[in-house]
Design a protein around this motif. Sequence first.
Motif, PDB file in Angstrom:
ATOM      1  N   MET A 156       0.830  -1.201   0.000  1.00  0.00           N
ATOM      2  CA  MET A 156       0.000   0.000   0.000  1.00  0.00           C
ATOM      3  C   MET A 156       0.867   1.255   0.000  1.00  0.00           C
ATOM      4  O   MET A 156       0.636   2.199  -0.771  1.00  0.00           O
ATOM      5  N   GLU A 157       1.894   1.274   0.860  1.00  0.00           N
ATOM      6  CA  GLU A 157       2.761   2.448   0.908  1.00  0.00           C
ATOM      7  C   GLU A 157       3.579   2.585  -0.378  1.00  0.00           C
ATOM      8  O   GLU A 157       3.756   3.702  -0.895  1.00  0.00           O
ATOM      9  N   ALA A 158       4.073   1.474  -0.899  1.00  0.00           N
ATOM     10  CA  ALA A 158       4.870   1.528  -2.130  1.00  0.00           C
ATOM     11  C   ALA A 158       4.042   2.051  -3.300  1.00  0.00           C
ATOM     12  O   ALA A 158       4.547   2.812  -4.139  1.00  0.00           O
ATOM     13  N   LEU A 159       2.789   1.638  -3.376  1.00  0.00           N
ATOM     14  CA  LEU A 159       1.951   2.044  -4.508  1.00  0.00           C
ATOM     15  C   LEU A 159       1.667   3.534  -4.505  1.00  0.00           C
ATOM     16  O   LEU A 159       1.305   4.092  -5.555  1.00  0.00           O
ATOM     17  N   HIS A 160       1.832   4.194  -3.384  1.00  0.00           N
ATOM     18  CA  HIS A 160       1.718   5.657  -3.368  1.00  0.00           C
ATOM     19  C   HIS A 160       2.888   6.313  -4.098  1.00  0.00           C
ATOM     20  O   HIS A 160       2.815   7.494  -4.439  1.00  0.00           O
ATOM     21  N   GLU A 161       3.950   5.544  -4.338  1.00  0.00           N
ATOM     22  CA  GLU A 161       5.119   6.048  -5.071  1.00  0.00           C
ATOM     23  C   GLU A 161       5.129   5.552  -6.514  1.00  0.00           C
ATOM     24  O   GLU A 161       6.098   5.778  -7.237  1.00  0.00           O
ATOM     25  N   HIS A 162       4.070   4.868  -6.934  1.00  0.00           N
ATOM     26  CA  HIS A 162       4.044   4.189  -8.228  1.00  0.00           C
ATOM     27  C   HIS A 162       3.174   4.962  -9.219  1.00  0.00           C
ATOM     28  O   HIS A 162       2.046   5.359  -8.903  1.00  0.00           O
ATOM     29  N   ALA A 163       3.721   5.175 -10.413  1.00  0.00           N
ATOM     30  CA  ALA A 163       2.993   5.933 -11.425  1.00  0.00           C
ATOM     31  C   ALA A 163       2.274   5.050 -12.427  1.00  0.00           C
ATOM     32  O   ALA A 163       1.494   5.539 -13.240  1.00  0.00           O
ATOM     33  N   GLY A 164       2.532   3.737 -12.400  1.00  0.00           N
ATOM     34  CA  GLY A 164       1.912   2.835 -13.356  1.00  0.00           C
ATOM     35  C   GLY A 164       0.480   2.488 -12.995  1.00  0.00           C
ATOM     36  O   GLY A 164      -0.086   2.971 -12.017  1.00  0.00           O
ATOM     37  N   GLU A 165      -0.083   1.599 -13.782  1.00  0.00           N
ATOM     38  CA  GLU A 165      -1.488   1.205 -13.626  1.00  0.00           C
ATOM     39  C   GLU A 165      -1.589  -0.080 -12.811  1.00  0.00           C
ATOM     40  O   GLU A 165      -0.919  -1.071 -13.107  1.00  0.00           O
ATOM     41  N   VAL A 166      -2.458  -0.057 -11.792  1.00  0.00           N
ATOM     42  CA  VAL A 166      -2.732  -1.245 -10.987  1.00  0.00           C
ATOM     43  C   VAL A 166      -4.242  -1.460 -11.015  1.00  0.00           C
ATOM     44  O   VAL A 166      -4.978  -0.926 -10.183  1.00  0.00           O
ATOM     45  N   PRO A 167      -4.728  -2.231 -12.008  1.00  0.00           N
ATOM     46  CA  PRO A 167      -6.184  -2.419 -12.118  1.00  0.00           C
ATOM     47  C   PRO A 167      -6.798  -3.071 -10.890  1.00  0.00           C
ATOM     48  O   PRO A 167      -7.954  -2.822 -10.562  1.00  0.00           O
ATOM     49  N   LEU A 168      -6.016  -3.928 -10.194  1.00  0.00           N
ATOM     50  CA  LEU A 168      -6.545  -4.632  -9.026  1.00  0.00           C
ATOM     51  C   LEU A 168      -5.445  -4.786  -7.981  1.00  0.00           C
ATOM     52  O   LEU A 168      -4.354  -5.259  -8.279  1.00  0.00           O
ATOM     53  N   PHE A 169      -5.764  -4.368  -6.771  1.00  0.00           N
ATOM     54  CA  PHE A 169      -4.898  -4.549  -5.605  1.00  0.00           C
ATOM     55  C   PHE A 169      -5.650  -5.477  -4.647  1.00  0.00           C
ATOM     56  O   PHE A 169      -6.793  -5.203  -4.275  1.00  0.00           O
TER      57      PHE A 169
END
Length: 327
Positions: free
Chosen positions: A214-227
């Motif tokens: 969750m914390e890493a994805l706040h730094e991610h610019a790509g697409e994550v259709p499903l977490f």
Amino acid sequence: MPARVVFVHGIGGPRDPAGELEQWSTALAAGMSAAGHADQAERLMAGTPGSRAFAYYGDLFTAPGAQGDGAWSPTGEEADILAGLLGDVVASLVEENDAETDPDRRRAERRVLEHARAQLAEGTQAQGSGQILRKALDVATTLLALRPWRSVGTWVAPKLMVRELAQVARYLARGEDQAGGGSLDERIRARVLDAIGDGPSLVVAHSLGSVVAMEALHEHAGEVPLFVTLGSPISTRAAVWPRLRPHPPAAPACVGNWLNFWDRDDLIAVRPRLERDVVPNAAGVVPESRRVDSDGVWVHPAQKYLAQPALAGPVAAALRDSAAEAP
């Protein structure tokens, strides 16, 4: 390009990333087949190189907070977080005990739990980190007399239980610099982001891994259709939730859908309904918590969650949609 599946592990000892990737993938494929998605299960297992990834960071916990004999020497904040985590586990066990239908078992286990609570409360004023660590070992010794640990030997010794739970404390304390630059938590998130890469990804994260992801994805610019989060401690009040970044915790902007799965008998997933404690992102995405029920005494392992059709079905659907949208 079709989305890749990225697995993020939780606490535990050293792992073989390649072996874990196959085990997690096999469990997820079994769940997909049981959910009526045999075609996606086959596609998952026969995918091209890079279509699946296992984000491994467990080796980072061997540096430098561990001494030569493998013992953990905590800072004050790490010890406080560990004490809070054990308190949350005890509180969860008390709730489970309240629902126990066998009166003899309820009374016997309640005596053990009251002893654990008394141990946690002993000398709460001005304790040093060494004292808190000794208290944690005492509480762990008490808890290991209870189901499910007594039945399945999940943690064979108090030191092992405390060492693995301490990984949560070490991550959240955020003060442990490592050789090569960066704090422990920064280097862990970097491992996860490296596994996710630049293309679209379906991120499946277990236990502590759900916090890291969750914390890493706040730094991610790509697409994550499903977490997808499994057995997540994100809402654990005393130890985890107050220390999450950003705060209050929010769904990452890159996430298009967030499904959170919890088992009623998972003692690590304290306060499992994450939507109560996570702020929506700009698209209105918040966790959607869904209960599953696994067989056995110890239900926390990731593979048990992944084999659930209720979990694997939505992942299969997301993979199918991603493949259909790929150029």
